[in-house]
Structure formats: structure tokens, C-alpha cells
Design a protein around this motif. Sequence first.
Motif, PDB file in Angstrom:
ATOM      1  N   VAL A  84       0.830  -1.203   0.000  1.00  0.00           N
ATOM      2  CA  VAL A  84       0.000   0.000   0.000  1.00  0.00           C
ATOM      3  C   VAL A  84       0.864   1.252   0.000  1.00  0.00           C
ATOM      4  O   VAL A  84       0.575   2.220  -0.713  1.00  0.00           O
ATOM      5  CB  VAL A  84      -0.955  -0.015   1.210  1.00  0.00           C
ATOM      6  N   LYS A  85       1.923   1.258   0.808  1.00  0.00           N
ATOM      7  CA  LYS A  85       2.839   2.395   0.878  1.00  0.00           C
ATOM      8  C   LYS A  85       4.253   1.917   0.520  1.00  0.00           C
ATOM      9  O   LYS A  85       4.502   0.717   0.412  1.00  0.00           O
ATOM     10  CB  LYS A  85       2.824   3.023   2.275  1.00  0.00           C
ATOM     11  N   ALA A  99       6.292   1.157  -7.373  1.00  0.00           N
ATOM     12  CA  ALA A  99       5.237   2.125  -7.035  1.00  0.00           C
ATOM     13  C   ALA A  99       4.207   1.471  -6.116  1.00  0.00           C
ATOM     14  O   ALA A  99       3.701   0.389  -6.418  1.00  0.00           O
ATOM     15  CB  ALA A  99       4.567   2.628  -8.293  1.00  0.00           C
ATOM     16  N   PRO A 100       3.884   2.098  -4.991  1.00  0.00           N
ATOM     17  CA  PRO A 100       2.873   1.531  -4.096  1.00  0.00           C
ATOM     18  C   PRO A 100       1.472   1.660  -4.674  1.00  0.00           C
ATOM     19  O   PRO A 100       1.208   2.504  -5.539  1.00  0.00           O
ATOM     20  CB  PRO A 100       3.028   2.358  -2.816  1.00  0.00           C
ATOM     21  N   LEU A 101       0.559   0.828  -4.172  1.00  0.00           N
ATOM     22  CA  LEU A 101      -0.826   0.870  -4.616  1.00  0.00           C
ATOM     23  C   LEU A 101      -1.539   2.132  -4.154  1.00  0.00           C
ATOM     24  O   LEU A 101      -2.378   2.672  -4.871  1.00  0.00           O
ATOM     25  CB  LEU A 101      -1.591  -0.344  -4.069  1.00  0.00           C
ATOM     26  N   GLY A 102      -1.233   2.576  -2.925  1.00  0.00           N
ATOM     27  CA  GLY A 102      -2.059   3.597  -2.296  1.00  0.00           C
ATOM     28  C   GLY A 102      -3.387   2.974  -1.880  1.00  0.00           C
ATOM     29  O   GLY A 102      -3.729   1.852  -2.276  1.00  0.00           O
ATOM     30  N   TRP A 103      -4.145   3.693  -1.080  1.00  0.00           N
ATOM     31  CA  TRP A 103      -5.412   3.137  -0.597  1.00  0.00           C
ATOM     32  C   TRP A 103      -6.434   2.976  -1.716  1.00  0.00           C
ATOM     33  O   TRP A 103      -7.198   2.006  -1.736  1.00  0.00           O
ATOM     34  CB  TRP A 103      -5.977   3.996   0.534  1.00  0.00           C
ATOM     35  N   ASP A 104      -6.462   3.900  -2.675  1.00  0.00           N
ATOM     36  CA  ASP A 104      -7.403   3.761  -3.782  1.00  0.00           C
ATOM     37  C   ASP A 104      -7.067   2.532  -4.629  1.00  0.00           C
ATOM     38  O   ASP A 104      -7.962   1.796  -5.064  1.00  0.00           O
ATOM     39  CB  ASP A 104      -7.400   5.020  -4.650  1.00  0.00           C
ATOM     40  N   GLY A 105      -5.764   2.308  -4.857  1.00  0.00           N
ATOM     41  CA  GLY A 105      -5.356   1.131  -5.607  1.00  0.00           C
ATOM     42  C   GLY A 105      -5.669  -0.159  -4.879  1.00  0.00           C
ATOM     43  O   GLY A 105      -6.058  -1.161  -5.484  1.00  0.00           O
TER      44      GLY A 105
END
Length: 309
Positions: free
Chosen positions: A250-251, A260-266
Amino acid sequence: MSRVVEVVAGTLIDRDGRFLLGSRPEGKPYAGYWEFPGGKIEPGEAPFAALKREFHEELGIDVEEATPWLTKVHVYEHSTVRLRFYRVWRWMGEFEMREGQTIAWQTPGELTVGPMLPANGAILKALELPSLLPITCAHEIGEEVILKRLAEAPPAAVLVREPGYTREALARFVVEVAARVRPAGGKVFVNADPAWLAGLPVDGVHLSEARLMAADSRPDFAWVGASIHGAESKAKAEALGVDYLLLGHVKATPTHPGAAPLGWDGFECRLADGCPLPVYALGGLAAADLPDAFAHGAQGVALMRGAWR
């Protein structure tokens, strides 16, 4: 498949970690069976709005805080339903049995009422999983640090992941971990070849994405988890019938430098309109990230380095 009936259900969780079940009233299919309260989503109605309405109509309470959790499709004799489960953390009002039902507070893993509605077996098992899942990294910080922390504060569950350990070294470390966690009621999961774990004091096996994709059937353990990164491995995990998933990162995290992290939306996108399995968010996270994890549909947060600081 027949027309799918959209349904919302809520798992009320009190301060002691108990959850609420209700009996189905006379006149409904499966009368007398126990279930998580909820009901049909009306045309054009948002799922959370339906949840609030159903809890007010059935139990006389007003839901104030809830987060999306699991989504499960179940085929009954009379209909096919898509159940969208929420975890309800806060509510107002006194319970009123407005449909003549009975309610009962239950402790995860210690069900005292029954029979349960058939769609809810996997939900009950998911409730036994904690919000925080520590992952060992003794190959980085040393076994002594981890074993000391486990002895001081045994977690509800721990995932042993030690890439590079020989079979013998892993077995020795697992025995040490289990001696600190299991007497306190905690579960020990191990990321390894399932054949390595025969005879060891473990509760479950965790499959890497590669092992998951190569598996022909579910390993013979009480608990089976898996790591996934996309739709293909998610579908395989569902077909195999595993009990929980790890999804990340995620981070930004040292484990995946430059990726590249997903992030919360990903993260939420990867769940593709819900998932029937509890999913832990993984990668660069801390216990303080739990509210974000819950809001995006996660079971909780899996911690590696952050678990042992």
C-alpha cells in the motif's frame, strides 16, 4: 444464475470484541436460523443507507459508524443473494425486537446458538482473525528481538515469514514462536512449503502467490492464507477456499524498493467491488493506519518491521 438479490448485513462489534446475531422470525425462509441482521437493498438505495434503514426498522438502533468488509454471493433454494457485510463499530439507541426475533451476543470462535444461516460460515471464521497481523522478519532484526516481544505481549495471531531459512532453521524458530504465542490462545501461521510444516505446532500455512497459483487444492490445515497482487491470484484464492489474504504494498516499503505503491485507492480497486475473503493491507503500514484500512474494506493491517519496534 437467477436474478441476484442485493442484500446488506451488519456485524455489530462491542467493546469486548463480541458480535451480534439475530434469529430469523416466523414466516421467513429459514425461520429460526441465526444470521447477521440486515435485509434487502431497495432499488436506487446505497448499501450503507440500506444498512442504517434495516437496523432501525429491525432493531430500533441508529448506526453511526460502519465500514465495508466482505461481499459474498450465495445460492439458496429460493434465491441467489449478494451479501455486502459491514462491520458496525458504533450505534445509538436501545435494542427493540421489532420483528419478534431473538438476539444474542457471541464471542468469536465460541458460537453458542444455532443453526446458522448457510451463507455465514466463512463470516464467522473471519471474525476469529485479529485486526493486526504481525509478520516476523528475524532474518533482518534477529530472532531475539522477536521472541522477546512475543513473550511480553503474545498476539492473537502471528505470521512467520523467514525467506532464506533452511527447513531445519525454520522448524526451530517456529517451535520457539509457538511456545510464546499458543499458550495465550494465539494462532501461528507459517509462510512455507506446506510439506515442511508436518508435525510442527502451527495453526495454518500461508501461501506465497507462486505457491497459490501452483496449488491444485487447499492444503490440509485449519487455516490457509495467501498473498495476492491482482485479479488472477485473487480468483484462484477464492476458488481454493483460503481463509484470508494479504494484498500490498500500500505504501513505500524497503521490501519493494523502487516499486510504485498501490495507495489506498489502488488497494480498494484490487478488491473489485468486494471480496468474500478477509484481506489484510500490507506494505509500509503501522497500527495507526487501521482506520484507513477499515474504510477501504480491509480486515486490518499486516505489519512486518512496524510490529517489532
